[in-house]
Design an enzyme around this catalytic site. Structure first.
Site, PDB file in Angstrom:
ATOM      1  N   TYR A  24      22.965  57.188  66.488  1.00 58.05           N
ATOM      2  CA  TYR A  24      22.015  56.603  65.548  1.00 58.05           C
ATOM      3  C   TYR A  24      22.692  56.106  64.275  1.00 58.05           C
ATOM      4  O   TYR A  24      22.214  56.332  63.161  1.00 58.05           O
ATOM      5  CB  TYR A  24      20.910  57.620  65.207  1.00 58.05           C
ATOM      6  CG  TYR A  24      20.357  58.321  66.428  1.00 58.05           C
ATOM      7  CD1 TYR A  24      19.646  57.624  67.392  1.00 58.05           C
ATOM      8  CD2 TYR A  24      20.581  59.679  66.635  1.00 58.05           C
ATOM      9  CE1 TYR A  24      19.178  58.256  68.528  1.00 58.05           C
ATOM     10  CE2 TYR A  24      20.104  60.322  67.773  1.00 58.05           C
ATOM     11  CZ  TYR A  24      19.398  59.598  68.713  1.00 58.05           C
ATOM     12  OH  TYR A  24      18.939  60.230  69.841  1.00 58.05           O
ATOM     13  N   LYS A 282      21.100  71.597  76.861  1.00 65.29           N
ATOM     14  CA  LYS A 282      21.645  72.054  75.585  1.00 65.29           C
ATOM     15  C   LYS A 282      22.379  73.394  75.671  1.00 65.29           C
ATOM     16  O   LYS A 282      23.561  73.441  75.937  1.00 65.29           O
ATOM     17  CB  LYS A 282      20.547  72.083  74.523  1.00 65.29           C
ATOM     18  CG  LYS A 282      20.119  70.699  74.052  1.00 65.29           C
ATOM     19  CD  LYS A 282      19.250  70.756  72.822  1.00 65.29           C
ATOM     20  CE  LYS A 282      18.773  69.382  72.369  1.00 65.29           C
ATOM     21  NZ  LYS A 282      19.819  68.505  71.883  1.00 65.29           N
TER      22      LYS A 282
END
Length: 432
Positions: A24, A282
């Site tokens: 991002y 994760k």
């Protein structure tokens, strides 16, 4: 040589700035990146020698801390045998043992395991499972999904199509993705009395559109990147019953919440339900390597297997990677000691005590804690480069986004380290 007897090298941050795309981040005006030399326990050591207490668990994954001896050893032993073999037509002990662990740890009834290579891919697989299940039932038109607003499920196209269509990071791709159904997210928090009316929109949607909907997908109890929102377990319990009524599968995305983060091994346990399909990732390897899994009930798997295709149409190159599975098995064994339960309870207690003063500060709109998650919500978006620099100067690694300044520390953090982390965080927030 430094005190760890490892060679000191200069990291080429200029090359990084000009050529490496970070998450991002613009390549024209990239956000600052801090060069890391090593990491140990809950500390990230930068190239300049400074150490930061990690409040993010490297995006919520490093639950056992960095440089964990048990996981290190498991990877080293596996490396001497093989780093990877294709999973098509071959199998191996690390994958089999991991599947045994996952069947044992996940909610009762989840016993068919698909090993993927990232959280987003595990969601893609779950969506495919749901569609193929409905095809197997003869429901040719049930190929849409319903979800709650403020959700986040990943960055690949199928996953993006079930993320919040307005507030997510994926609004740029509107019109290019399948159109699904979005209902209001529940507003009753775990500390509130649940309002049953919050389930009415789901009931109405399935009553009207159930013949086109394959599954209801959501993050159970905690919505992560969509706003760090906590909602009442009764919503999840009621949603499961409504889904069963309309032959719509329930997909629980526990990529962020799985493996103890909310105080239960899986967040679904707060509602005492078993989803039809569960997505995990994760923390599965303790944050060591990329790995994920999509786990379903035998009913879902059998229906898919008896359908026209006869197989689940997915197969990543690095599916069941032995090194990642070895790391995950070591992580599962650490979890099975049960130590995480006391660790998370203690983290939750300290977060509640130490973050409480911030609730009275002028620019703070909310302070909330659930399990090993602590959130300060500001009245407006923060300047990430500026606030990040202040956190680093105070010896802590906290990565805010939007209005949210939050921590999800490793479970192994000590009381003193946690208080240092919180105090560093509060010092910066108070100065804003």
């Amino acid at each position: 040589m430094n005190k760890n007897n490892t060679p000191h090298t200069t990291i080429d941050t200029e090359f990084d700035k000009n050529h490496l795309w970070h998450p991002y981040t613009s390549l024209k005006e990239p956000l600052p990146c801090y060069p890391v030399q090593s990491a140990n326990g809950v500390y990230i050591k930068l190239e300049d020698g400074s150490e930061l207490i990690d409040g993010m668990s490297s995006w919520w994954s490093v639950i056992h801390g960095y440089n964990n001896a048990k996981i290190n050893n498991a990877i080293e032993l596996q490396l001497k045998k093989m780093s990877h073999v294709m999973f098509g037509g071959l199998t191996h002990e690390p994958a089999i043992n991991l599947a045994k662990h996952l069947v044992d740890l996940t909610p009762e009834g989840l016993d068919r395991v698909f090993l993927a290579d990232s959280g987003s891919v595990s969601v893609e697989v779950a969506l495919k499972m749901a569609i193929q299940y409905q095809l197997g039932k003869g429901h040719l038109g049930k190929n849409k999904f319903v979800t709650i607003k403020n959700g986040y499920h990943g960055d690949t196209f199928g996953a993006m199509a079930v993320c919040d269509p307005v507030n997510s990071m994926h609004s740029l791709y509107a019109g290019m993705m399948p159109e699904n159904f979005f209902i209001e997210a529940p507003v009753s928090t775990p500390n509130d009395e649940f309002n049953p009316k919050e389930l009415e929109e789901l009931e109405d949607t399935l009553a009207c559109r159930g013949d086109t909907i394959a599954a209801f997908i959501l993050e159970p109890i905690v919505q992560g990147a969509g706003g760090m929102r906590f909602y009442h377990p009764e919503f999840l319990k009621g949603a499961k019953l409504i889904c069963e009524k309309y032959d719509v599968l329930l997909i629980a995305d526990e990529i962020a919440t799985g493996f103890g983060r909310t105080g239960k091994m899986f967040a679904c346990e707060h509602a005492e339900i078993t989803p039809d399909i569960l997505c995990i990732g994760k923390a599965i390897t303790g944050g060591y390597m990329t790995l994920a899994a999509t786990i379903c009930t035998s009913h879902v798997a059998t229906t898919i297997s008896e359908s026209r295709a006869g197989v689940l149409m997915h197969g990543p190159t690095f599916m069941g990677n032995p090194l990642a599975c070895a790391a995950a098995n070591a992580s599962m064994e650490l979890l099975k000691t049960g130590q995480w339960e006391d660790q998370v309870k203690n983290i939750e207690l300290i977060l509640k005590q130490e973050l409480k003063p911030a609730s009275n500060w002028q620019r703070v709109t909310d302070v909330r804690v659930f399990g090993a998650i602590g959130v300060i919500e500001m009245s407006e978006n923060v300047d990430v480069p500026s606030i990040q620099k202040q956190f680093v100067a105070n010896g802590v690694w906290v990565r805010p986004f939007g209005k949210l300044i939050y921590v999800m520390p490793p479970f192994v953090i000590t009381n003193n380290e946690l208080k240092q982390l919180i105090h560093g965080m509060l010092k910066v927030v108070k100065s804003l």
